[in-house]
Design an enzyme around this catalytic site. Structure first.
Site, PDB file in Angstrom:
ATOM      1  CB  SER A 163     -47.045  31.197  12.119  1.00 28.65           C
ATOM      2  OG  SER A 163     -46.512  29.787  10.416  1.00 28.65           O
ATOM      3  CE  LYS A 167     -46.675  35.616  11.876  1.00 25.03           C
ATOM      4  NZ  LYS A 167     -47.347  34.613  11.669  1.00 25.03           N
ATOM      5  CB  SER A 188     -44.779  32.941   9.466  1.00 23.78           C
ATOM      6  OG  SER A 188     -45.771  32.549   9.959  1.00 23.78           O
TER       7      SER A 188
HETATM    8  N1  GLN Z   1     -45.150  26.777   8.046  1.00 25.05           N
HETATM    9  C1  GLN Z   1     -46.516  26.648   6.720  1.00 25.05           C
HETATM   10  C2  GLN Z   1     -46.659  27.929   6.072  1.00 25.05           C
HETATM   11  O1  GLN Z   1     -45.691  27.704   5.095  1.00 25.05           O
HETATM   12  C3  GLN Z   1     -47.081  27.312   8.442  1.00 25.05           C
HETATM   13  C4  GLN Z   1     -46.811  29.049   8.532  1.00 25.05           C
HETATM   14  C5  GLN Z   1     -48.055  29.372   8.653  1.00 25.05           C
HETATM   15  O2  GLN Z   1     -48.803  28.907  10.076  1.00 25.05           O
HETATM   16  N2  GLN Z   1     -47.767  30.944   9.020  1.00 25.05           N
HETATM   17  O3  GLN Z   1     -47.116  27.438   5.499  1.00 25.05           O
END
Ligand code: GLN
Length: 490
Positions: A178, A79, A154
């Site tokens: 994410s 990632k 994400s």
């Molecule tokens: N969807 C959550 C956010 O927008 C979690 C994102 C993540 O785990 N990086 O913060």
């Protein structure tokens, strides 16, 4: 593309070389990624060179008997929020468009030492802020099961790359879901370790008290091997814990007998897609048939997870992102004064969601509001953590849906940030409590989109939840279903 375990066996038996494997991976990326767009950067030359080196080392070891590192020659993706030495690392943001880290994140360094070949960096919501990869400055990733839908986020690029069998494994990060939510949307297995289990060094910080480094694979067995190799204390991350590293392999149990699984009633609310609830219930029935004791439990503060998380994560993000000022990293927008450089660089190069979070976080931390927002959120976070501690006095692990729905359409939530935040309702609590979670496929909805289930365990008990996921995967074949992204083509 086979599983990690099967691929490593084929490499060890000499049925395939790392060069052949890596070339095959690169070909699949070339063929499928124009449709899926999981990758931000592909590094074919460096990958093939690393593969050749791995093959040389394996050949030499046949003569000398030298022991080989466990993942020697295995191609993987990373990632784009994890620093990779010499490979552009953008965080899905224009503000790091040309940033090439001079070092590896510890998780990456450990996997490299274990022999992996990095083939590229995967798409992510900008600075991992989002649940769909739509917040990437470089375009959305498409769900390989239906190209008009999001892969989740994400770590959407990593999930889509594993789902489309472009790579056998990809690293992700999980601050609020994410790894687990995109795994669920894409029909793969995603492990979010305990906070402190895997070093965060070199992970470009979003919410430092929540960030974890995890992995997306086809199976729980593969995730266990990766966790074993990434885990452990690191002098470069003071929050990494000195606890014994979990074993590389599972299979100590024959079935679920003796395992008590709690099902929190708060996770089966009205908003949940009926097919998701049904698939999760069916999976639990199967676990019960295989000997598990299933019982309803309560995590009473679940409803506060969204507001608590969306204060704490932006507050930490607003501090972490202060370093991107146009002076130290990435591109710079010139101006007459220093402040002008900051304003212009940050104003032009951060995307709208990142700016929203910086404003939210700065507000929550500001004098006069701190106690009412950030301070209060920290207190409620403790209550959420206690919910889990109490639950784990009664049960060994907790089973729940990963997300209220299957993969949504691209654009469905982009106009309404709150509706996007609500998608995270079932994944945020594990981050707030710091406990591990694994998401894996347990069925499909009416239009053939994958459905995931998550198991959450006590701190540092990844072994337990991975074992249970593995037992489930031995009894089912959901995790072997794979999409054909070229089907959608005219
Ligand atoms: N969807 C959550 C956010 O927008 C979690 C994102 C993540 O785990 N990086 O913060």
């Amino acid at each position: 593309m086979q599983t990690v375990t099967a691929t490593l066996q084929a490499l060890a038996r000499g049925e395939v070389s790392s060069r052949e494997l890596t070339a095959d991976v690169l070909q699949r990326i070339e063929r499928l990624d124009p449709l899926v767009r999981a990758f931000l950067t592909v590094t074919p030359e460096a990958a093939l060179a690393a593969a050749d080196e791995a093959d040389r080392r394996r050949a030499a070891a046949r003569r000398t008997g030298e022991p080989l590192p466990p993942l020697l020659g295995l191609p993987i993706a990373v990632k784009d929020v994890l620093s990779t030495r010499g490979i552009r690392t953008t965080c899905g943001s224009r503000i790091l468009e040309n940033y090439i880290p001079p070092f590896d994140a510890t998780a990456v360094a450990r996997l490299k030492a274990a022999g992996v070949v990095i083939v590229g960096k995967t798409n992510t919501d900008e600075f991992a802020m989002g649940s769909s990869t739509e917040n990437s400055a470089y375009g959305v990733t498409h769900n390989p099961w239906d190209l008009e839908r999001v892969p989740g986020g994400s770590s959407g690029g990593s999930a889509a790359a594993v789902a489309a069998r472009m790579v056998p494994a990809a690293l992700g990060t999980d601050t609020g879901g994410s790894v687990r939510q995109p795994a669920s949307f894409c029909g793969v297995t995603g492990l979010k370790p305990t906070y402190g289990r895997v070093s965060r060094y070199g992970l470009i910080a979003y919410g430092s008290s929540l960030d974890t480094v995890g992995v997306l694979t086809q199976t729980a067995e593969d995730a266990a091997l990766f966790l074993h190799l990434m885990a452990g204390q690191d002098p470069l991350d003071a929050t990494s814990m000195d606890v014994p590293v979990p074993p590389p392999t599972l299979q100590r149990r024959e079935d679920f007998r003796g395992l008590r699984i709690g099902v929190p009633r708060e996770y089966f609310t009205e908003g949940i897609q009926p097919e998701v609830a049904a698939a999760v219930r069916a999976a639990l029935d199967l676990m019960a048939d295989l000997g598990a004791t299933i019982r309803e439990i309560s995590l009473p503060h679940t409803e506060y997870a969204v507001p608590v998380y969306y204060l704490i994560a932006p507050a930490e993000a607003s501090a972490n992102l202060a370093r991107f000022d146009g002076i130290r990293y990435g591109p710079r927008e010139e101006a007459e004064t220093m402040w002008g450089v900051f304003y212009r660089t940050r104003g032009r190069l951060f995307g709208p969601e990142v700016k929203r979070r910086i404003m939210l976080g700065t507000y929550a931390l500001s004098a006069g509001y701190y106690d009412a927002y950030y301070g209060q959120a920290q207190k409620v976070r403790t209550l959420i953590k206690r919910d889990f501690e109490r639950a784990f006095e009664e049960v060994d692990m907790i089973a729940a849906p990963v997300a209220p729905s299957t993969a949504f359409r691209i654009g469905e939530h982009t106009g309404d940030p709150l509706s996007m935040y609500l998608e995270d309702v079932f994944t945020l609590p594990a981050n707030l409590a710091g406990v591990p979670g694994v998401s894996f496929p347990v069925g499909f909805d009416d239009i053939s989109l994958p459905i995931g289930l998550q198991l959450m365990g006590p701190h540092f008990r990844e072994d337990l939840i991975l074992e249970a996921a593995h037992l489930y995967q031995q009894a089912t074949d959901w995790h072997h279903h794979q999409p054909d992204p070229t089907e959608d083509e005219e």
